[in-house]
Write an enzyme that holds these catalytic residues in place. Sequence first.
Site, PDB file in Angstrom:
ATOM      1  N   CYS A 199       1.078  -1.131  -0.023  1.00 44.99           N
ATOM      2  CA  CYS A 199      -0.128   0.190  -0.237  1.00 44.99           C
ATOM      3  C   CYS A 199       0.809   1.261  -0.054  1.00 44.99           C
ATOM      4  CB  CYS A 199      -1.033   0.128   1.239  1.00 44.99           C
ATOM      5  SG  CYS A 199      -1.588  -1.534   1.310  1.00 44.99           S
ATOM      6  N   ARG A 221       1.123   1.679  -6.009  1.00 45.16           N
ATOM      7  CA  ARG A 221       1.401   0.791  -4.985  1.00 45.16           C
ATOM      8  C   ARG A 221      -0.196   0.097  -4.700  1.00 45.16           C
ATOM      9  NH1 ARG A 221       6.279   2.337  -2.252  1.00 45.16           N
ATOM     10  NH2 ARG A 221       5.359   1.123  -0.733  1.00 45.16           N
ATOM     11  N   TRP A 277      -3.641  -1.894  -1.600  1.00 45.07           N
ATOM     12  CA  TRP A 277      -3.681  -3.124  -2.203  1.00 45.07           C
ATOM     13  C   TRP A 277      -3.982  -4.105  -1.257  1.00 45.07           C
ATOM     14  CZ3 TRP A 277      -1.164  -7.937  -2.116  1.00 45.07           C
ATOM     15  CH2 TRP A 277      -0.961  -8.719  -2.948  1.00 45.07           C
ATOM     16  N   ASN A 306       1.028   0.234   6.145  1.00 43.87           N
ATOM     17  CA  ASN A 306       1.598  -0.302   5.070  1.00 43.87           C
ATOM     18  C   ASN A 306       2.346  -1.496   5.504  1.00 43.87           C
ATOM     19  OD1 ASN A 306       2.548  -1.280   2.447  1.00 43.87           O
ATOM     20  ND2 ASN A 306       4.177   0.068   2.517  1.00 43.87           N
ATOM     21  N   GLY A 307       2.043  -2.759   5.351  1.00 39.97           N
ATOM     22  CA  GLY A 307       2.781  -3.961   5.568  1.00 39.97           C
ATOM     23  C   GLY A 307       1.884  -5.134   6.079  1.00 39.97           C
ATOM     24  N   GLU A 334       8.904 -13.338 -20.148  1.00 37.39           N
ATOM     25  CA  GLU A 334       8.423 -11.982 -20.122  1.00 37.39           C
ATOM     26  C   GLU A 334       7.470 -11.717 -20.832  1.00 37.39           C
ATOM     27  OE1 GLU A 334       8.645  -7.949 -18.758  1.00 37.39           O
ATOM     28  OE2 GLU A 334       9.140  -9.884 -17.863  1.00 37.39           O
ATOM     29  N   LYS A 375       3.870 -10.244 -19.602  1.00 34.19           N
ATOM     30  CA  LYS A 375       3.267  -9.138 -19.940  1.00 34.19           C
ATOM     31  C   LYS A 375       1.526  -9.262 -20.342  1.00 34.19           C
ATOM     32  CE  LYS A 375       5.983  -6.138 -18.738  1.00 34.19           C
ATOM     33  NZ  LYS A 375       6.217  -7.044 -17.383  1.00 34.19           N
ATOM     34  N   GLU A 380      -0.577 -10.337 -17.323  1.00 34.32           N
ATOM     35  CA  GLU A 380      -0.970  -9.453 -16.200  1.00 34.32           C
ATOM     36  C   GLU A 380      -1.593  -8.366 -16.755  1.00 34.32           C
ATOM     37  OE1 GLU A 380       2.831  -7.932 -14.464  1.00 34.32           O
ATOM     38  OE2 GLU A 380       3.376  -7.310 -16.438  1.00 34.32           O
ATOM     39  N   HIS A 419       7.195 -31.330 -25.129  1.00 32.14           N
ATOM     40  CA  HIS A 419       7.334 -32.220 -23.903  1.00 32.14           C
ATOM     41  C   HIS A 419       6.130 -31.969 -23.020  1.00 32.14           C
ATOM     42  CE1 HIS A 419      11.050 -33.881 -24.621  1.00 32.14           C
ATOM     43  NE2 HIS A 419      11.405 -32.615 -25.071  1.00 32.14           N
ATOM     44  N   LYS A 439       2.716  -2.202  -8.135  1.00 29.32           N
ATOM     45  CA  LYS A 439       3.919  -2.317  -8.731  1.00 29.32           C
ATOM     46  C   LYS A 439       5.134  -2.552  -7.600  1.00 29.32           C
ATOM     47  CE  LYS A 439       6.796   0.262 -11.809  1.00 29.32           C
ATOM     48  NZ  LYS A 439       6.663  -0.486 -12.789  1.00 29.32           N
TER      49      LYS A 439
END
Length: 592
Positions: free
Chosen positions: A2, A27, A74, A100-101, A469, A473, A476, A492, A587
Site C-alpha cells: 500500500c 502501490r 492493495w 503499510n505492511g 517476459e 506481460k 498481467e 514435452h 508495482k
Amino acid sequence: MCGIIGVVSPSPASRRVVEGLHRLEYRGYDSAGIAALSGGELLLAKGIGCIDDVCPGGEAVTLENSVAIGHTRWATHGGVTRANAHPHTDASNTIAVVHNGIIENYAQLRADLVRAGVEFRSETDSEVIPHLLRRTLNSGVASLEDAVRFVAGLLEGSFSFLAISAAEPGTMVGIRKDNPLVVGLGEECFFLSSDSLAFCSSASHMILPSNGEVVVVTQQGVRITDAHGQEVWHEKLKVDATWSETSKDGHPHYMLKEILEQPRALLQTLYQDEMYFMQMAIELLRARSVVFTACGTSRHASLIGRLLFSKVAGKMSDVVMGSEYEYFVDSADKHTVIIAVSQSGETADVLDGVRAAKGSGAKILAVVNRPSCLLADESDYVINLNCGAEIGVAATKSFLSQVSVFYMLAHAMANELPGAMWALQDASAHLDNLLTSVNGSLERLMHRFVGKNHMYFIGRGMNFPLAMEGALKMKEISYVHAEGMPAGELKHGSIALIEEGTPVVAICPEDEAYDATVANCMEAKSRGAYVIGISDVRNPVFDTWVPIPQVPKLQYPMLAVVPLQLMAYYMAVLRGCDPDRPRNLAKSVTVR
C-alpha cells in the site's frame, strides 16, 4: 504494497494528501481514503477504488486543516470493501491510522482487544493499531508519540504507519520497521510517505529514518527519536526533481509512454561510473559463487544476465527467485556475491533473502531504480538503473535497463566495458527505429487475436527468458492465459494444448538457436498454431513476421522485448482493460 502519506501544512493539508495519493496509486488502487483534523474534529473519507472515486473532482479536501493522512490500498488482509479501506480509527473516532505492511501477530492482538470489549469494524490486521493506541493512551501514556513507540513494540512483522489524534491536533507521528517511510522537507510543509515520489514536486530535501525510529511532525518542524526516546540526527538528502514529472505526455497510458521512452532510458542507464563498474567486476570474478535473486520481470532480466555473464566473461552464476531464495541461503558465505534486483528496491521476498545472505557473510550488490530505498540501504554496493520514474504497474523500461546493466557488468568482467557502452548507444538508435516501424502494425495484429484466451511464447537461449517476459506481460495486463517456455520444451507436454489458430509467439533472431527454434515453430504449426515470428529474418514458417533490426546477437533481447510489450499493451486496450491498473496487482510488492 500500500501507499501512505501524511502532511503537516499551513494550507489545507488534505489537498496535498490527495495530490500525493495520485502519485502513489502504483502501490495499490483497491481502495483509498483520507483523514484530517479540522477544528479539533477528526474527519474521514474513504471508499472502494482510487482516490478520484473517493473524492471525485477533489471534493471533501478543501476543509481548513493543517494535518492529514491518506492511504491507497492493495488488499492483503480482508476483501476490497469500504470497511477495510484505510484510514482506520479507534472506537471513539478520535485516532486515525494508515498502515503499510503486515502485522504477523494481529490475530493474537485482536483476540486480546476483543476480550477487553473492543468491537472491530474491519477484517484487516491494520485496525489493531488505533485500538492499541487508544488503550495505551487510556493507561496513562502522556503523548501520541510515546503511544506509537510503545505500540510498535507490540507488533511483529514489517510495517510503517502514521497516526493522528484529535487530542493533539497539530501533530502527526510515524514509525517504520523493515518497510519504507520517508520524511519530506518543504518550505512550509512537511511530509511522511512510503515514497518520495509522493512529494518530490513540493519538497527540496528528504530524510530516511532508521528502523524503529519515531518521527514527530508539527508546524514547527520534524523531530526523530530512537526506541528510547532519544533524539537522533539524520543527513538531509536532496530530492531528485527529475522524479516529479509524472504526466503521461499526451499518451493514453503510462505503459505506452514508458515503452516509447526506452531509447532514452537506455542512454540514461549508460550514465554510470566506469571505475565503479570495474570494481564490481573484480568482486564478481573473485567470488566463488554469484547468485541473482529477483522476482517477476526482474527475474527474467536476471536470467538474461546469467547468460551474458557466461558468454562474455565465462563466469558461472545462478538465478533464484526471491520467494525461494531462503531455501538456498545455506550455501551463501563470505565467498558469495548476491546480485539483488528490484526496480522499486522494496520487494519483500528479495529483501528477506538479502538479509539472510548477509547474515552468512555474503556481499550484496543491489540493482535498483531508486537509490534511496530499503534494498540499497541493506547492500554493500548499489547500481542505479537511472531510467526515471516508472509509473505503469507492468515493468517495461526498467527491464531494458536491467538487461543493459548486466550487459555492462559482463563486459566489465571481460575488460571490455568502454566498447560495450558504445555498442549500447547504437542499440538505443535501433530501438528508436524499431518503435517507429512496428507500433501500428502490432496494434492491427492484436485485433486478430482479441478473442483468444490462450497464447504461447517460445524461445531458446537468451530468448527463453524473453518468452517468459512476453507471457507475463500478456497475462498481467490483458488477462489472457499465456505461457512462456523454452522452444524445445513445447513438445514435452504443452503442444497437447495447441489447437487450430492458437497464437504462438516465437522469439527467433538469427543467432545460434535460430534453426532449432524454427524447427519448433514447424512442430507447433503442424498442429494448427498461428506462428508470430519476432526475428531479423523472414521465414516461411511465420504466419506473421515482426521484423527487428540485425544487431550483435547479445543485444537481441533489448530489441525483441519491444514487440512483446506492445502486443500485450494493445491486447489489453482492445479487450477493454486498463494496462496501468491491472486487477489484483501493484508495482511494489512489499509483502511476502
